[in-house]
Design an enzyme around this catalytic site. Structure first.
Site, PDB file in Angstrom:
ATOM      1  CD  GLU A   1      -1.731  -2.495   1.099  1.00  0.00           C
ATOM      2  OE1 GLU A   1      -2.516  -3.354   0.479  1.00  0.00           O
ATOM      3  OE2 GLU A   1      -0.822  -2.648   1.688  1.00  0.00           O
TER       4      GLU A   1
ATOM      5  CG  HIS B   1     -10.973  -7.855   5.019  1.00  0.00           C
ATOM      6  ND1 HIS B   1     -10.208  -8.320   5.864  1.00  0.00           N
ATOM      7  CD2 HIS B   1     -10.540  -8.420   3.753  1.00  0.00           C
ATOM      8  CE1 HIS B   1      -9.081  -9.033   5.235  1.00  0.00           C
ATOM      9  NE2 HIS B   1      -9.265  -8.878   3.794  1.00  0.00           N
TER      10      HIS B   1
END
Length: 326
Positions: free
Chosen positions: A60, A129
């Site tokens: 990321e 998530h």
């Protein structure tokens, strides 16, 4: 008009901008051939090529850094962070670099980057998530924050975000990707950033929400009118930064009572900021304290009990009853 779910509307927005502007590029983990973990970018690499829609390593920080660098060089990157819980590795690039660039450079440079990411509960997903981390983004000056609740807004807001000259953090609720279909215009149109939407007119209480919680609020409002004759006004904030405080205040002046609903944990979130601004600008119009309906201040729970953790229409109704009886 076409019938689209929110996933399809978001894809269509990206397609419109890829066709319109050669500087628009899309990248992230598995967004190319696979089309993303939720297939939001499905087919775009095939249609626009690997130079404009491409995969990145599972890093990321690299995604954020690439987006920032391309933005400085005149591109309009759409960088997908696969789940919002993975943004921590990229926060330096998103909040320290991209969000501060215009200020740091005295207006010489800007970072027209869109960071897309799914979030939200109710889908029995794995840990990390489903967290709602919009409060982290909202606290940082220089970046806009958008959370749509329906396909029409999702497409129009995303097109506006891609065309914006500042970075935009665009959050997509997992539970809304396939929740329902709605009429969405084909081709290009925009929904202005920074403008809330009055979803349901009312006179007795204002319910403010965003994302999936708009639908929770509407269900509560319908039940309140059916069972008690209470007319609740529901406002979809849509853009959390900048916040459309004028629409909120106008509603407060009409109803005199307010509930703010968020899926995120209660403390230090969007609801707290909204309440603070209401107190600053409309406190003399209030006939009861503004209440929050939110997730509890705990880590997001495992899937077996998330339905008990998430705000529900029943909890919204209880809060409305409390302000009406104050």
């Amino acid at each position: 008009m076409a019938q689209m779910n929110m996933k399809e509307a978001i894809r269509d927005a990206m397609r419109v901008e890829l066709e319109r502007d050669q500087n628009v590029v899309i990248f992230g983990e598995d967004v190319g051939h696979v089309g993303g973990v939720f297939r939001v970018t499905e087919g775009l690499q095939k249609d626009f090529g690997e130079e404009r829609v491409f995969d990145t390593p599972l890093a990321e920080s690299a995604i954020g850094g690439l987006a920032f660098g391309l933005g400085i060089q005149g591109f309009r990157p759409i960088a997908e962070i696969q789940f919002v819980g993975f943004i921590f590795e990229a926060l330096d690039q998103i909040l320290v670099q991209a969000a501060r660039l215009r200020f740091r450079s005295g207006g010489r440079y800007n970072a027209p980057v869109v960071f897309r990411t799914p979030f939200g509960g109710g889908v029995k997903a794995a840990e990390l998530h489903t967290d709602s981390l919009e409060g982290i983004i909202a606290q940082t000056p220089g970046i806009k924050l958008v959370i749509p609740s329906n396909p029409y807004d999702a497409k129009g807001l995303l097109i506006s975000a891609i065309r914006d000259n500042d970075p935009v953090f665009f959050m997509e609720h997992l539970n809304l990707y396939h929740a329902f279909r709605a009429e969405v215009p084909e081709g290009e149109y925009t929904v202005e950033l920074g403008k809330a939407n009055v979803v349901r007119e009312g006179s007795d209480v204002t319910i403010l929400a965003y994302g999936m919680m708009v639908h929770t609020a509407v269900k509560a409002a319908e039940e309140l009118e059916k069972t008690k004759g209470v007319k609740a006004e529901v406002i979809d904030l849509r853009t959390l930064v900048p916040l459309d405080i004028d629409t909120i205040v106008n509603s407060v002046k009409k109803t005199n009572r307010v509930i703010v609903v968020q899926e995120a944990q209660k403390s230090a979130g969007i609801a707290a900021e909204v309440i603070a601004q209401i107190n600053e600008k409309a406190i003399l119009h209030l006939e009861a304290p503004v209440l929050r309906v939110a997730g509890p201040d705990t880590v997001y729970p495992f899937a077996q009990i998330e339905d008990q953790w998430l705000p529900s229409p029943a909890r919204v109704i209880a809060a409305v009853n409390q302000v009406l009886e104050f």
